[in-house]
Design a protein around this motif. Structure first.
Motif, PDB file in Angstrom:
ATOM      1  N   TRP A 121      41.654  38.316  37.001  1.00  0.00           N
ATOM      2  CA  TRP A 121      41.326  38.479  35.596  1.00  0.00           C
ATOM      3  C   TRP A 121      41.548  39.939  35.210  1.00  0.00           C
ATOM      4  CZ3 TRP A 121      35.538  36.910  36.218  1.00  0.00           C
ATOM      5  CH2 TRP A 121      34.768  38.013  36.587  1.00  0.00           C
ATOM      6  N   LYS A 122      41.624  40.198  33.917  1.00  0.00           N
ATOM      7  CA  LYS A 122      41.914  41.524  33.427  1.00  0.00           C
ATOM      8  C   LYS A 122      40.626  42.238  33.052  1.00  0.00           C
ATOM      9  CE  LYS A 122      46.459  40.257  31.593  1.00  0.00           C
ATOM     10  NZ  LYS A 122      47.322  40.226  30.385  1.00  0.00           N
ATOM     11  N   HIS A 123      40.679  43.574  33.119  1.00  0.00           N
ATOM     12  CA  HIS A 123      39.500  44.382  32.797  1.00  0.00           C
ATOM     13  C   HIS A 123      39.032  44.168  31.361  1.00  0.00           C
ATOM     14  CE1 HIS A 123      38.279  46.801  36.176  1.00  0.00           C
ATOM     15  NE2 HIS A 123      39.527  47.090  36.470  1.00  0.00           N
ATOM     16  N   ASP A 124      39.975  43.870  30.456  1.00  0.00           N
ATOM     17  CA  ASP A 124      39.570  43.672  29.058  1.00  0.00           C
ATOM     18  C   ASP A 124      39.031  42.260  28.822  1.00  0.00           C
ATOM     19  OD1 ASP A 124      41.895  42.290  29.331  1.00  0.00           O
ATOM     20  OD2 ASP A 124      43.006  43.349  27.772  1.00  0.00           O
ATOM     21  N   ASN A 125      38.943  41.473  29.889  1.00  0.00           N
ATOM     22  CA  ASN A 125      38.401  40.114  29.822  1.00  0.00           C
ATOM     23  C   ASN A 125      37.056  40.086  30.538  1.00  0.00           C
ATOM     24  OD1 ASN A 125      39.120  37.844  28.575  1.00  0.00           O
ATOM     25  ND2 ASN A 125      40.580  37.148  30.093  1.00  0.00           N
ATOM     26  N   GLN A 126      36.161  40.977  30.207  1.00  0.00           N
ATOM     27  CA  GLN A 126      34.897  41.108  30.918  1.00  0.00           C
ATOM     28  C   GLN A 126      34.045  39.850  30.760  1.00  0.00           C
ATOM     29  OE1 GLN A 126      33.843  43.586  32.862  1.00  0.00           O
ATOM     30  NE2 GLN A 126      35.714  44.770  32.591  1.00  0.00           N
ATOM     31  N   PRO A 127      33.368  39.429  31.837  1.00  0.00           N
ATOM     32  CA  PRO A 127      32.497  38.250  31.739  1.00  0.00           C
ATOM     33  C   PRO A 127      31.297  38.527  30.839  1.00  0.00           C
ATOM     34  CG  PRO A 127      32.204  39.350  33.857  1.00  0.00           C
ATOM     35  CD  PRO A 127      33.373  40.013  33.191  1.00  0.00           C
ATOM     36  N   ASP A 128      30.845  37.514  30.130  1.00  0.00           N
ATOM     37  CA  ASP A 128      29.690  37.622  29.249  1.00  0.00           C
ATOM     38  C   ASP A 128      28.432  37.240  30.029  1.00  0.00           C
ATOM     39  OD1 ASP A 128      27.871  37.707  27.247  1.00  0.00           O
ATOM     40  OD2 ASP A 128      28.731  36.063  26.061  1.00  0.00           O
ATOM     41  N   HIS A 129      27.495  38.190  30.192  1.00  0.00           N
ATOM     42  CA  HIS A 129      26.290  37.946  30.983  1.00  0.00           C
ATOM     43  C   HIS A 129      25.110  37.500  30.122  1.00  0.00           C
ATOM     44  CE1 HIS A 129      28.366  39.479  34.398  1.00  0.00           C
ATOM     45  NE2 HIS A 129      28.405  40.724  33.972  1.00  0.00           N
ATOM     46  N   ASP A 130      25.304  37.401  28.811  1.00  0.00           N
ATOM     47  CA  ASP A 130      24.199  37.011  27.933  1.00  0.00           C
ATOM     48  C   ASP A 130      23.678  35.622  28.308  1.00  0.00           C
ATOM     49  OD1 ASP A 130      24.445  39.356  26.602  1.00  0.00           O
ATOM     50  OD2 ASP A 130      25.582  38.539  24.904  1.00  0.00           O
ATOM     51  N   GLY A 131      22.383  35.525  28.489  1.00  0.00           N
ATOM     52  CA  GLY A 131      21.761  34.242  28.788  1.00  0.00           C
ATOM     53  C   GLY A 131      21.852  33.822  30.240  1.00  0.00           C
ATOM     54  N   ILE A 132      22.509  34.618  31.074  1.00  0.00           N
ATOM     55  CA  ILE A 132      22.631  34.267  32.493  1.00  0.00           C
ATOM     56  C   ILE A 132      21.516  34.960  33.268  1.00  0.00           C
ATOM     57  CG2 ILE A 132      24.099  34.349  34.535  1.00  0.00           C
ATOM     58  CD1 ILE A 132      26.511  34.405  32.731  1.00  0.00           C
ATOM     59  N   ARG A 133      20.809  34.200  34.067  1.00  0.00           N
ATOM     60  CA  ARG A 133      19.696  34.758  34.823  1.00  0.00           C
ATOM     61  C   ARG A 133      20.191  35.795  35.823  1.00  0.00           C
ATOM     62  NH1 ARG A 133      16.104  30.200  37.379  1.00  0.00           N
ATOM     63  NH2 ARG A 133      18.163  29.551  38.103  1.00  0.00           N
ATOM     64  N   GLU A 134      19.367  36.811  36.025  1.00  0.00           N
ATOM     65  CA  GLU A 134      19.739  37.923  36.895  1.00  0.00           C
ATOM     66  C   GLU A 134      20.041  37.459  38.328  1.00  0.00           C
ATOM     67  OE1 GLU A 134      17.933  42.176  36.603  1.00  0.00           O
ATOM     68  OE2 GLU A 134      16.708  41.011  37.998  1.00  0.00           O
ATOM     69  N   GLY A 135      19.214  36.558  38.826  1.00  0.00           N
ATOM     70  CA  GLY A 135      19.436  36.059  40.182  1.00  0.00           C
ATOM     71  C   GLY A 135      20.791  35.389  40.326  1.00  0.00           C
ATOM     72  N   HIS A 136      21.189  34.636  39.295  1.00  0.00           N
ATOM     73  CA  HIS A 136      22.502  33.977  39.325  1.00  0.00           C
ATOM     74  C   HIS A 136      23.617  35.013  39.280  1.00  0.00           C
ATOM     75  CE1 HIS A 136      25.517  30.863  38.695  1.00  0.00           C
ATOM     76  NE2 HIS A 136      26.004  31.597  37.704  1.00  0.00           N
ATOM     77  N   ARG A 137      23.437  36.077  38.509  1.00  0.00           N
ATOM     78  CA  ARG A 137      24.453  37.124  38.429  1.00  0.00           C
ATOM     79  C   ARG A 137      24.639  37.807  39.780  1.00  0.00           C
ATOM     80  NH1 ARG A 137      22.721  40.994  33.673  1.00  0.00           N
ATOM     81  NH2 ARG A 137      24.472  42.188  34.542  1.00  0.00           N
ATOM     82  N   ILE A 138      23.523  38.095  40.457  1.00  0.00           N
ATOM     83  CA  ILE A 138      23.595  38.734  41.771  1.00  0.00           C
ATOM     84  C   ILE A 138      24.318  37.828  42.764  1.00  0.00           C
ATOM     85  CG2 ILE A 138      22.217  39.489  43.753  1.00  0.00           C
ATOM     86  CD1 ILE A 138      20.071  40.392  41.701  1.00  0.00           C
ATOM     87  N   THR A 139      23.909  36.551  42.801  1.00  0.00           N
ATOM     88  CA  THR A 139      24.523  35.604  43.739  1.00  0.00           C
ATOM     89  C   THR A 139      26.003  35.427  43.447  1.00  0.00           C
ATOM     90  OG1 THR A 139      22.417  34.422  43.963  1.00  0.00           O
ATOM     91  CG2 THR A 139      24.407  33.256  44.639  1.00  0.00           C
ATOM     92  N   SER A 140      26.354  35.312  42.170  1.00  0.00           N
ATOM     93  CA  SER A 140      27.737  35.102  41.784  1.00  0.00           C
ATOM     94  C   SER A 140      28.614  36.289  42.177  1.00  0.00           C
ATOM     95  CB  SER A 140      27.827  34.862  40.274  1.00  0.00           C
ATOM     96  OG  SER A 140      29.175  34.715  39.867  1.00  0.00           O
ATOM     97  N   ALA A 141      28.139  37.514  41.904  1.00  0.00           N
ATOM     98  CA  ALA A 141      28.921  38.707  42.245  1.00  0.00           C
ATOM     99  C   ALA A 141      29.083  38.846  43.749  1.00  0.00           C
ATOM    100  CB  ALA A 141      28.250  39.950  41.660  1.00  0.00           C
ATOM    101  N   CYS A 142      28.022  38.557  44.504  1.00  0.00           N
ATOM    102  CA  CYS A 142      28.114  38.646  45.969  1.00  0.00           C
ATOM    103  C   CYS A 142      29.060  37.594  46.527  1.00  0.00           C
ATOM    104  CB  CYS A 142      26.728  38.513  46.597  1.00  0.00           C
ATOM    105  SG  CYS A 142      25.675  39.984  46.361  1.00  0.00           S
ATOM    106  N   ARG A 143      29.089  36.418  45.921  1.00  0.00           N
ATOM    107  CA  ARG A 143      30.025  35.376  46.364  1.00  0.00           C
ATOM    108  C   ARG A 143      31.466  35.801  46.125  1.00  0.00           C
ATOM    109  NH1 ARG A 143      26.963  29.935  44.054  1.00  0.00           N
ATOM    110  NH2 ARG A 143      25.479  29.703  45.811  1.00  0.00           N
ATOM    111  N   ILE A 144      31.711  36.435  44.973  1.00  0.00           N
ATOM    112  CA  ILE A 144      33.066  36.926  44.691  1.00  0.00           C
ATOM    113  C   ILE A 144      33.483  37.954  45.746  1.00  0.00           C
ATOM    114  CG2 ILE A 144      34.432  38.339  43.086  1.00  0.00           C
ATOM    115  CD1 ILE A 144      32.862  37.025  40.799  1.00  0.00           C
ATOM    116  N   LEU A 145      32.592  38.892  46.041  1.00  0.00           N
ATOM    117  CA  LEU A 145      32.916  39.928  47.020  1.00  0.00           C
ATOM    118  C   LEU A 145      33.104  39.341  48.409  1.00  0.00           C
ATOM    119  CD1 LEU A 145      30.548  42.823  45.870  1.00  0.00           C
ATOM    120  CD2 LEU A 145      32.994  42.541  45.440  1.00  0.00           C
ATOM    121  N   THR A 146      32.309  38.337  48.757  1.00  0.00           N
ATOM    122  CA  THR A 146      32.464  37.689  50.062  1.00  0.00           C
ATOM    123  C   THR A 146      33.809  36.986  50.158  1.00  0.00           C
ATOM    124  OG1 THR A 146      30.063  37.382  50.289  1.00  0.00           O
ATOM    125  CG2 THR A 146      31.485  35.984  51.641  1.00  0.00           C
ATOM    126  N   ALA A 147      34.189  36.305  49.094  1.00  0.00           N
ATOM    127  CA  ALA A 147      35.471  35.593  49.091  1.00  0.00           C
ATOM    128  C   ALA A 147      36.650  36.561  49.178  1.00  0.00           C
ATOM    129  CB  ALA A 147      35.588  34.737  47.829  1.00  0.00           C
TER     130      ALA A 147
END
Length: 253
Positions: A121-147
């Motif tokens: 994805w492109k830097h100008d296509n930043q994900p929207d975190h509004d309404g997403i729980r913090e725990g889900h954001r942490i898990t999602s980012a760590c999964r991306i880095l693991t992959a």
């Protein structure tokens, strides 16, 4: 110094002892017998697996910090990773809240950068975190880095940088996050301090078991903390030195 012309020493903490010994060799001419861990091709397998394990542990560790933010009352002189020693939290849990905000921002930033570097994805296509729980954001980012970990360790533009705070090496960033959270939750390893023999080079009481170097035969390196000496020995070399020292003392008695 080595028989691996196409390989370079891993820039990770596994080679701290080798780098220090090389510095001493260059500065003083003192040879050493420490072999480096080689990159595969940039970072070694042990550093890759350590980063993978630390990533796997980060969500749970950050959950513990989150609970501290909700219910904890940290001591007033507790410092976060970016705070000054004299900073004091204005309200219970503030230090935990600041730590989570800082680390989550850095984790998501690295995940976004890696996906951008790989064209996912492109830097100008930043994900929207509004309404997403913090725990889900942490898990999602760590999964991306693991992959993306294998690519990050060997092909990221900063993969060859030393694992030092402030550098962009992904493994170094992961190591820093993990250590910061462990310290905050008091889950970092507590080692007993051993009384060591005097340093064989400078004769000072500065020998100590190193806490940040890879093990040799499951034992830590022994290093002199005197900046003018910096002698490094393996555990076996230290044992031999102590036996010889004991023999001299016995003969003199």
């Amino acid at each position: 110094m080595h028989d691996h012309p196409t390989q370079k020493p891993c820039p990770g903490p596994c080679n701290n002892a080798w780098r220090r010994a090389e510095t001493v060799r260059i500065d003083t001419g003192t040879e050493h017998h420490i072999n480096p861990a080689w990159g595969q091709p940039i970072q070694c397998d042990a550093c890759t697996e350590r980063a993978r394990q630390q990533l796997a542990e980060l969500p749970e560790l950050l959950t513990a910090v989150h609970l501290e933010a909700l219910y904890g009352t940290r001591p007033q002189n507790t410092a976060t990773i970016h705070s000054r020693p004299n900073d004091t939290p204005a309200w219970p849990g503030q230090a935990a809240r600041l730590l989570i905000d800082t680390l989550l921002g850095e984790i998501e930033e690295l995940a976004t950068d890696v996906l951008a570097l790989r064209g996912i994805w492109k830097h100008d296509n930043q994900p929207d975190h509004d309404g997403i729980r913090e725990g889900h954001r942490i898990t999602s980012a760590c999964r991306i880095l693991t992959a993306q970990l294998d690519w990050m360790m060997q092909h990221h533009p900063a993969a060859g940088e030393p694992h030092e705070q402030g550098n962009a090496n992904p493994a170094g960033q992961i190591r820093h996050w993990h250590a910061a959270v462990q310290r905050f939750t008091k889950q970092h390893p507590q080692r007993d301090v051993r009384k060591m023999a005097p340093c064989p080079r400078c004769k000072g009481p500065y020998l100590a078991e190193s806490r940040d170097l890879r093990l040799v035969d499951d034992r830590p390196y022994i290093e002199c903390r005197d900046p003018d000496c910096r002698r490094i020995m393996t555990g076996a070399e230290y044992d031999t030195y102590v036996k010889a020292l004991a023999a001299v003392v016995t003969q003199a008695a």
